[in-house]
Design an enzyme around this catalytic site. Structure first.
Site, short mmCIF file in Angstrom:
data_model
loop_
_atom_site.label_atom_id
_atom_site.label_comp_id
_atom_site.label_asym_id
_atom_site.label_seq_id
_atom_site.Cartn_x
_atom_site.Cartn_y
_atom_site.Cartn_z
N GLY A 16 -7.25 -5.49 -8.72
CA GLY A 16 -8.72 -5.46 -8.58
C GLY A 16 -9.42 -6.78 -8.80
O GLY A 16 -10.60 -6.80 -9.14
N MET A 94 -3.77 -0.19 -0.82
CA MET A 94 -2.48 -0.28 -0.16
C MET A 94 -2.15 0.98 0.64
O MET A 94 -1.03 1.48 0.60
CB MET A 94 -1.40 -0.61 -1.19
CG MET A 94 -1.57 -2.02 -1.76
SD MET A 94 -1.66 -3.24 -0.42
CE MET A 94 -1.99 -4.74 -1.32
N HIS A 113 -7.75 -9.68 3.96
CA HIS A 113 -6.32 -9.83 4.20
C HIS A 113 -5.92 -11.28 3.88
O HIS A 113 -6.60 -12.22 4.29
CB HIS A 113 -6.01 -9.50 5.66
CG HIS A 113 -4.55 -9.51 5.95
ND1 HIS A 113 -3.70 -8.49 5.55
CD2 HIS A 113 -3.76 -10.45 6.54
CE1 HIS A 113 -2.47 -8.79 5.92
NE2 HIS A 113 -2.48 -9.97 6.51
C1 GAR Z 1 -5.25 -9.43 -2.21
O1 GAR Z 1 -4.53 -10.63 -2.04
C2 GAR Z 1 -5.60 -8.82 -0.87
O2 GAR Z 1 -5.92 -9.78 0.11
C3 GAR Z 1 -4.31 -8.12 -0.53
O3 GAR Z 1 -3.91 -7.54 -1.75
C4 GAR Z 1 -4.37 -8.34 -2.83
C5 GAR Z 1 -5.13 -7.47 -3.77
O4 GAR Z 1 -5.47 -8.17 -4.93
N1 GAR Z 1 -4.49 -7.15 0.48
C6 GAR Z 1 -3.58 -6.91 1.42
O5 GAR Z 1 -2.50 -7.48 1.47
C7 GAR Z 1 -3.98 -5.85 2.42
N2 GAR Z 1 -3.05 -5.84 3.51
P1 GAR Z 1 -6.56 -7.63 -5.92
O6 GAR Z 1 -6.18 -6.20 -6.26
O7 GAR Z 1 -6.45 -8.54 -7.12
O8 GAR Z 1 -7.90 -7.72 -5.24
#
Ligand code: GAR
Length: 206
Positions: A16, A94, A113
């Site tokens: 998050g 996810m 992304h």
């Molecule tokens: C982030 O790097 C986001 O860009 C990626 O997951 C991470 C979540 O981090 N999203 C993807 O890969 C979607 N395909 P967070 O929970 O610390 O925001």
């Protein structure tokens, strides 16, 4: 009379940190949006705690409680509607949202992304970039359509890939840019400065 800010519903599965960046941006009363609800599919998501620390309602909607993906998505959609959200922000969510979910919020779902789409869609985008050997990767914020990471692009930020980068080091550097890009893209949307024409998103200057 204070102007009602755009209400955002943020969907998260884990850490998050992007949610945190949006919550931090929204602490400024002049920011045109605020987080109305956070919904997670994961009981261990740290995002839930971050929301509660900010006094934002956080709800857990477990996929296992529903017969299928669509029923789960529809339950999430219903809660978002009950919170009156005008924008849904996927922030490390996810799960691939179903067409039935997308149709409930047409043109009003955003995703972040960690790559320059259309390169490296799907999971582990930073690892894909390192293994491929690209010299530039980055961040994409886009609207969600019925494909995986295929929707119209609102903004992108390039991040250089160094010879010594690993998945971890590149992810950390990209993440710093994510934390600026997502609040910026939400601001553009909330201020009505985005116009979509097919695949192209035009941004009006302020
Ligand atoms: C982030 O790097 C986001 O860009 C990626 O997951 C991470 C979540 O981090 N999203 C993807 O890969 C979607 N395909 P967070 O929970 O610390 O925001």
């Amino acid at each position: 009379m204070p102007v009602e800010r755009l209400r955002i519903g943020v969907l998260c599965s884990g850490r998050g940190s992007n949610l945190q960046a949006i919550l931090d941006a929204a602490r400024d009363p002049s920011y045109p949006a605020r987080v109305a609800v956070v919904i997670s599919d994961n009981p261990h998501a740290y995002a839930i705690q971050r929301a509660r620390e900010h006094g934002v309602p956080a709800e857990l909607i477990l996929p296992a409680s529903f017969p299928d993906r669509i029923q789960h998505d529809l339950a999430v959609a219903q809660r978002l509607e009950e919170h009156g959200v005008g924008l849904v922000a996927l922030a490390g969510y996810m799960r691939i949202v179903s067409p039935q979910f997308i149709r409930r919020f047409p043109g009003r779902i955003m995703n972040i992304h960690p790559a320059l789409l259309p390169s490296f869609p799907g999971l582990h985008a930073q690892k894909q970039a390192v293994l491929y050997g690209v010299k530039v990767s980055g961040v994409t914020v886009h609207l969600v359509d019925e494909g995986v990471d295929t929707g119209p692009i609102i903004l992108q930020v390039p991040v250089m890939v160094a010879d010594e980068d690993t998945e971890e080091s590149l992810s950390a550097r990209i993440l710093e840019h994510e934390h600026r890009a997502y609040p910026d893209a939400i601001r553009l949307f909330a201020e009505g400065r985005i116009r979509i024409d097919g695949r192209r998103v035009y941004t009006k200057r302020s």
